[in-house]
Design a protein around this motif. Sequence first.
Motif, mmCIF file in Angstrom:
data_model
loop_
_atom_site.group_PDB
_atom_site.id
_atom_site.type_symbol
_atom_site.label_atom_id
_atom_site.label_comp_id
_atom_site.label_asym_id
_atom_site.label_seq_id
_atom_site.Cartn_x
_atom_site.Cartn_y
_atom_site.Cartn_z
ATOM 1 N N CYS A 61 14.229 -7.530 -9.958
ATOM 2 C CA CYS A 61 15.018 -6.316 -9.716
ATOM 3 C C CYS A 61 15.121 -5.436 -10.955
ATOM 4 N N THR A 62 15.498 -6.036 -12.080
ATOM 5 C CA THR A 62 15.754 -5.226 -13.275
ATOM 6 C C THR A 62 14.486 -4.673 -13.906
ATOM 7 N N ASN A 63 13.362 -5.313 -13.668
ATOM 8 C CA ASN A 63 12.096 -4.833 -14.214
ATOM 9 C C ASN A 63 11.327 -3.955 -13.234
ATOM 10 N N SER A 64 11.857 -3.751 -12.052
ATOM 11 C CA SER A 64 11.136 -3.061 -10.982
ATOM 12 C C SER A 64 10.927 -1.569 -11.223
ATOM 13 N N HIS A 65 11.563 -1.016 -12.224
ATOM 14 C CA HIS A 65 11.410 0.410 -12.520
ATOM 15 C C HIS A 65 10.309 0.663 -13.550
ATOM 16 N N GLY A 66 9.617 -0.424 -13.938
ATOM 17 C CA GLY A 66 8.490 -0.280 -14.849
ATOM 18 C C GLY A 66 8.845 -0.324 -16.319
ATOM 19 N N GLN A 67 10.093 -0.689 -16.633
ATOM 20 C CA GLN A 67 10.506 -0.834 -18.029
ATOM 21 C C GLN A 67 10.955 -2.268 -18.253
ATOM 22 N N LEU A 68 10.536 -2.832 -19.393
ATOM 23 C CA LEU A 68 10.857 -4.206 -19.725
ATOM 24 C C LEU A 68 12.365 -4.385 -19.857
ATOM 25 N N SER A 69 12.908 -5.364 -19.139
ATOM 26 C CA SER A 69 14.339 -5.657 -19.168
ATOM 27 C C SER A 69 14.532 -7.146 -19.393
ATOM 28 N N PHE A 70 15.553 -7.478 -20.171
ATOM 29 C CA PHE A 70 15.889 -8.869 -20.440
ATOM 30 C C PHE A 70 17.334 -9.132 -20.053
ATOM 31 N N HIS A 98 20.727 1.915 -14.669
ATOM 32 C CA HIS A 98 20.683 2.543 -15.982
ATOM 33 C C HIS A 98 20.274 1.555 -17.074
ATOM 34 N N LYS A 99 20.632 1.836 -18.299
ATOM 35 C CA LYS A 99 20.246 1.029 -19.462
ATOM 36 C C LYS A 99 20.728 -0.415 -19.349
ATOM 37 N N LEU A 100 21.866 -0.624 -18.678
ATOM 38 C CA LEU A 100 22.431 -1.962 -18.474
ATOM 39 C C LEU A 100 22.507 -2.244 -16.971
#
Length: 132
Positions: A61-70, A98-100
Amino acid sequence: MTLKEFFGKDRFAADAGCEIVEASEGHAVVRMTVEERHLNAGGVCQGGAIFTLADLANAVCTNSHGQLSFSINSNIYIMRSAKVGDVLTAEGVEENHHKLPFVDVKVRNQDGELIAIFTGQAYRKNIELPID
């Protein structure tokens, strides 16, 4: 590369038997069949196995926008036990984009019974993923 292909590289989740069924922007469905290797000393599915399933849905879910998320914070509430042969499905929905990002994941068995509720928050980095 698709989101499913990218997360197919998650060796820990793959070794645990987790399979991505659906992956779209802000949404994921992940499945795992409980096997002997998932059992704890009490003979039921170990909480860490359930957590791994839910955490993979969170990551998709968190990486689905094409930006690396941890992941930066995760909580899980185990509502009922799972046993060998149960097919667990974790469905994640991103609530904040958003960012978080914040994700709500529900883990259910093959009968639709609620096994666990997982909440996760991630930090989205300014690094593009190699996904379509």
